[in-house]
Write a protein that holds these residues in place. Sequence first.
Motif, mmCIF file in Angstrom:
data_model
loop_
_atom_site.group_PDB
_atom_site.id
_atom_site.type_symbol
_atom_site.label_atom_id
_atom_site.label_comp_id
_atom_site.label_asym_id
_atom_site.label_seq_id
_atom_site.Cartn_x
_atom_site.Cartn_y
_atom_site.Cartn_z
ATOM 1 N N SER A 11 0.816 -1.210 0.000
ATOM 2 C CA SER A 11 0.000 0.000 0.000
ATOM 3 C C SER A 11 0.849 1.259 0.000
ATOM 4 N N GLU A 88 -5.510 5.742 1.147
ATOM 5 C CA GLU A 88 -4.533 4.664 1.027
ATOM 6 C C GLU A 88 -4.964 3.789 -0.146
ATOM 7 N N VAL A 90 -4.427 0.162 -1.705
ATOM 8 C CA VAL A 90 -3.957 -1.162 -1.289
ATOM 9 C C VAL A 90 -4.109 -2.143 -2.447
#
Length: 124
Positions: A11, A88, A90
Motif C-alpha cells: 500500500s 490509502e 492497497v
Amino acid sequence: MNQPEPSRHVSVWIDAAPEAVYAFASDPRQLHRWAAGLADPTLTTATVEFAPVNAFGVLDHVVTLPTGESTYNPMRVLAAGTGEARCEVVFTLRRRPGTPDAEFEADAAAVAADLATLRDLLQD
C-alpha cells in the motif's frame, strides 16, 4: 484441501481526494503512466478488465496476457476518513503456486514502485 499461497498487501498513502485517485487509477488510458508492467511493449496485447465503476473504491482487475493466462488483482482506494483529502491505495499481491521467494519479492517491489509512481502523479 490445500491451503492457498500467502498474499501480501502492498500500500501507499496519497495526499489527494480518494475520488480523484479512483478516477485516475481506474482509467485504462492512464495505466501506462503508473503501471510499469502494463506499459511494457511486449504486453501490448494484454488486456485489463476493471470491476464496474463503483462508489466504494474497488479497483479489482483481471490482467490477461497474450498467452491467455489471466491474473485477478484485488485493489482498493480507501479514504482516510470522512471528508479527508487523502487515501490509502492497497494492492493485494497473490502468490501463484510454485512462485520462488525471489520472484514473489520482485513482484512485491514492482507493485510498490507502481504505487509510488501513482502517488507521485496525484499528490498535491
